[in-house]
Design an enzyme around this catalytic site. Structure first.
Site, PDB file in Angstrom:
ATOM      1  N   HIS A 129       1.124  -1.202  -0.254  1.00 32.75           N
ATOM      2  CA  HIS A 129       0.342  -0.261   0.248  1.00 32.75           C
ATOM      3  C   HIS A 129       0.891   1.030   0.052  1.00 32.75           C
ATOM      4  O   HIS A 129       0.411   2.547  -1.263  1.00 32.75           O
ATOM      5  CB  HIS A 129      -1.031  -0.104   1.491  1.00 32.75           C
ATOM      6  CG  HIS A 129      -1.403   1.459   1.383  1.00 32.75           C
ATOM      7  ND1 HIS A 129      -3.507   1.322   1.828  1.00 32.75           N
ATOM      8  CD2 HIS A 129      -1.225   2.676   2.095  1.00 32.75           C
ATOM      9  CE1 HIS A 129      -3.614   2.555   1.460  1.00 32.75           C
ATOM     10  NE2 HIS A 129      -2.707   3.963   2.064  1.00 32.75           N
ATOM     11  N   GLU A 130       1.843   0.877   1.238  1.00 32.80           N
ATOM     12  CA  GLU A 130       2.732   2.647   1.333  1.00 32.80           C
ATOM     13  C   GLU A 130       3.592   2.298  -0.063  1.00 32.80           C
ATOM     14  O   GLU A 130       3.473   4.255  -0.728  1.00 32.80           O
ATOM     15  CB  GLU A 130       3.866   2.383   1.696  1.00 32.80           C
ATOM     16  CG  GLU A 130       2.552   2.748   3.807  1.00 32.80           C
ATOM     17  CD  GLU A 130       1.866   3.776   3.596  1.00 32.80           C
ATOM     18  OE1 GLU A 130       1.747   4.290   2.748  1.00 32.80           O
ATOM     19  OE2 GLU A 130       0.899   2.978   4.142  1.00 32.80           O
ATOM     20  N   HIS A 133       1.460   4.588  -2.247  1.00 37.77           N
ATOM     21  CA  HIS A 133       1.244   5.967  -2.244  1.00 37.77           C
ATOM     22  C   HIS A 133       3.034   6.276  -3.463  1.00 37.77           C
ATOM     23  O   HIS A 133       3.177   7.786  -3.758  1.00 37.77           O
ATOM     24  CB  HIS A 133       1.862   6.089  -1.328  1.00 37.77           C
ATOM     25  CG  HIS A 133       0.436   6.512  -1.002  1.00 37.77           C
ATOM     26  ND1 HIS A 133      -0.993   7.211  -1.146  1.00 37.77           N
ATOM     27  CD2 HIS A 133      -0.169   5.967   0.713  1.00 37.77           C
ATOM     28  CE1 HIS A 133      -1.828   6.802   0.083  1.00 37.77           C
ATOM     29  NE2 HIS A 133      -1.527   5.481   0.726  1.00 37.77           N
TER      30      HIS A 133
END
Length: 153
Positions: A129-130, A133
Protein backbone atom coordinates in the site's frame (compact mmCIF):
# COMPACT_ATOMS: atom_id res chain seq x y z
CA UNK A 1 6.52 17.33 14.48
CA UNK A 2 3.11 16.15 13.34
CA UNK A 3 2.60 16.98 9.68
CA UNK A 4 -0.58 17.59 7.72
CA UNK A 5 -1.84 14.55 5.81
CA UNK A 6 -2.43 15.34 2.14
CA UNK A 7 -5.87 14.22 0.96
CA UNK A 8 -7.19 12.75 -2.28
CA UNK A 9 -7.14 15.46 -4.96
CA UNK A 10 -3.69 16.76 -3.96
CA UNK A 11 -1.43 16.39 -7.04
CA UNK A 12 1.54 15.09 -4.99
CA UNK A 13 -0.45 11.90 -4.30
CA UNK A 14 -0.60 11.14 -8.04
CA UNK A 15 3.10 11.82 -8.72
CA UNK A 16 5.92 9.27 -8.67
CA UNK A 17 8.21 10.12 -5.74
CA UNK A 18 11.92 10.80 -6.23
CA UNK A 19 14.62 8.40 -5.09
CA UNK A 20 16.48 9.46 -1.94
CA UNK A 21 20.07 10.08 -3.05
CA UNK A 22 21.56 11.07 0.30
CA UNK A 23 20.39 10.19 3.80
CA UNK A 24 21.10 13.45 5.58
CA UNK A 25 19.65 15.15 8.66
CA UNK A 26 16.70 16.47 6.62
CA UNK A 27 15.73 12.91 5.61
CA UNK A 28 16.13 11.67 9.20
CA UNK A 29 13.98 14.53 10.50
CA UNK A 30 11.32 13.74 7.90
CA UNK A 31 11.35 10.07 8.97
CA UNK A 32 10.91 11.07 12.64
CA UNK A 33 8.04 13.39 11.70
CA UNK A 34 6.42 10.64 9.63
CA UNK A 35 6.55 8.19 12.56
CA UNK A 36 5.07 10.80 14.89
CA UNK A 37 2.34 11.65 12.37
CA UNK A 38 1.52 7.97 11.72
CA UNK A 39 1.16 7.29 15.45
CA UNK A 40 -0.90 10.47 16.03
CA UNK A 41 -3.30 9.43 13.24
CA UNK A 42 -3.45 5.79 14.44
CA UNK A 43 -2.10 4.62 11.09
CA UNK A 44 -0.16 1.44 10.34
CA UNK A 45 1.90 3.01 7.56
CA UNK A 46 2.69 6.33 5.95
CA UNK A 47 4.49 7.44 2.78
CA UNK A 48 6.41 10.71 2.38
CA UNK A 49 4.07 12.04 -0.37
CA UNK A 50 1.21 11.83 2.16
CA UNK A 51 2.96 14.54 4.19
CA UNK A 52 3.85 16.62 1.13
CA UNK A 53 7.37 15.32 0.40
CA UNK A 54 8.04 13.70 -2.98
CA UNK A 55 10.64 11.24 -1.68
CA UNK A 56 10.72 7.43 -1.67
CA UNK A 57 10.40 6.99 2.09
CA UNK A 58 7.81 4.96 3.96
CA UNK A 59 7.29 4.12 7.60
CA UNK A 60 5.40 1.06 8.79
CA UNK A 61 4.27 0.09 12.25
CA UNK A 62 5.43 -3.48 12.81
CA UNK A 63 4.25 -4.91 16.14
CA UNK A 64 4.28 -1.40 17.69
CA UNK A 65 7.82 -0.91 16.43
CA UNK A 66 8.06 1.66 13.61
CA UNK A 67 10.38 0.82 10.72
CA UNK A 68 11.75 3.41 8.27
CA UNK A 69 12.22 2.12 4.72
CA UNK A 70 14.09 4.31 2.23
CA UNK A 71 13.87 3.61 -1.52
CA UNK A 72 11.84 0.41 -0.94
CA UNK A 73 11.60 -1.98 -3.86
CA UNK A 74 9.42 -5.09 -3.98
CA UNK A 75 11.41 -7.86 -5.66
CA UNK A 76 9.17 -10.92 -5.21
CA UNK A 77 5.44 -11.43 -4.77
CA UNK A 78 3.45 -14.61 -4.21
CA UNK A 79 -0.10 -15.61 -3.42
CA UNK A 80 -3.09 -13.34 -3.64
CA UNK A 81 -5.42 -11.98 -1.02
CA UNK A 82 -8.47 -9.73 -1.22
CA UNK A 83 -9.17 -7.52 1.78
CA UNK A 84 -10.54 -4.09 2.60
CA UNK A 85 -8.12 -1.19 3.00
CA UNK A 86 -8.45 2.32 4.28
CA UNK A 87 -6.05 5.22 3.85
CA UNK A 88 -5.27 8.37 5.81
CA UNK A 89 -5.31 10.29 2.50
CA UNK A 90 -8.78 8.95 1.61
CA UNK A 91 -10.64 9.46 4.90
CA UNK A 92 -13.84 7.56 5.63
CA UNK A 93 -13.45 5.12 2.74
CA UNK A 94 -12.60 1.41 2.73
CA UNK A 95 -12.31 -0.47 -0.54
CA UNK A 96 -11.48 -4.08 -1.46
CA UNK A 97 -7.94 -4.42 -2.82
CA UNK A 98 -6.11 -7.50 -4.12
CA UNK A 99 -2.55 -7.77 -2.86
CA UNK A 100 0.17 -10.39 -2.80
CA UNK A 101 0.02 -12.48 0.39
CA UNK A 102 3.80 -12.65 0.68
CA UNK A 103 6.50 -10.32 -0.56
CA UNK A 104 10.26 -9.96 -0.52
CA UNK A 105 11.52 -6.39 -0.67
CA UNK A 106 14.67 -4.42 -0.13
CA UNK A 107 15.16 -0.95 1.29
CA UNK A 108 17.75 1.21 2.96
CA UNK A 109 17.67 2.01 6.65
CA UNK A 110 18.52 5.41 8.14
CA UNK A 111 22.21 4.46 8.17
CA UNK A 112 22.13 3.85 4.41
CA UNK A 113 22.46 0.06 4.68
CA UNK A 114 20.41 -1.92 2.16
CA UNK A 115 18.50 -4.75 3.80
CA UNK A 116 16.30 -7.50 2.40
CA UNK A 117 12.99 -8.27 4.11
CA UNK A 118 10.32 -10.97 3.86
CA UNK A 119 6.78 -10.10 4.84
CA UNK A 120 3.39 -11.77 4.87
CA UNK A 121 -0.12 -10.92 5.96
CA UNK A 122 -0.79 -7.41 7.23
CA UNK A 123 2.83 -6.26 7.00
CA UNK A 124 3.02 -7.35 3.34
CA UNK A 125 -0.25 -5.50 2.63
CA UNK A 126 0.92 -2.32 4.36
CA UNK A 127 4.26 -2.26 2.53
CA UNK A 128 2.52 -2.75 -0.85
CA UNK A 129 0.00 0.00 0.00
CA UNK A 130 2.74 2.46 0.96
CA UNK A 131 4.91 1.63 -2.07
CA UNK A 132 1.83 2.38 -4.20
CA UNK A 133 1.84 5.89 -2.70
CA UNK A 134 5.44 6.30 -3.87
CA UNK A 135 4.31 5.41 -7.39
CA UNK A 136 1.38 7.87 -7.37
CA UNK A 137 -1.33 5.27 -6.75
CA UNK A 138 -4.15 5.34 -4.22
CA UNK A 139 -6.45 2.57 -3.00
CA UNK A 140 -9.13 4.05 -5.25
CA UNK A 141 -6.93 3.15 -8.24
CA UNK A 142 -6.63 -0.47 -7.04
CA UNK A 143 -10.21 -1.07 -5.86
CA UNK A 144 -11.63 -4.36 -7.10
CA UNK A 145 -14.79 -3.17 -8.81
CA UNK A 146 -16.57 -6.50 -9.12
CA UNK A 147 -16.75 -6.70 -5.33
CA UNK A 148 -18.23 -3.24 -4.91
CA UNK A 149 -21.94 -3.58 -4.38
CA UNK A 150 -24.69 -1.03 -4.42
CA UNK A 151 -27.89 -1.41 -2.49
CA UNK A 152 -30.89 -2.00 -4.74
CA UNK A 153 -34.50 -1.37 -3.74
Amino acid sequence: MIREIRKVGDPILKTKAKKVEKIDEKVKELARDMIETMKFCNGVGLAAPQVGESLRIIVVDYEDNPIVLINPEIIEMSGEELDYEGCLSVPGVEVPVKRAERIVFKAQDLDGRTKKYRAKGLLARVVQHEVDHLDGMLILDRAVEETLKTEEK
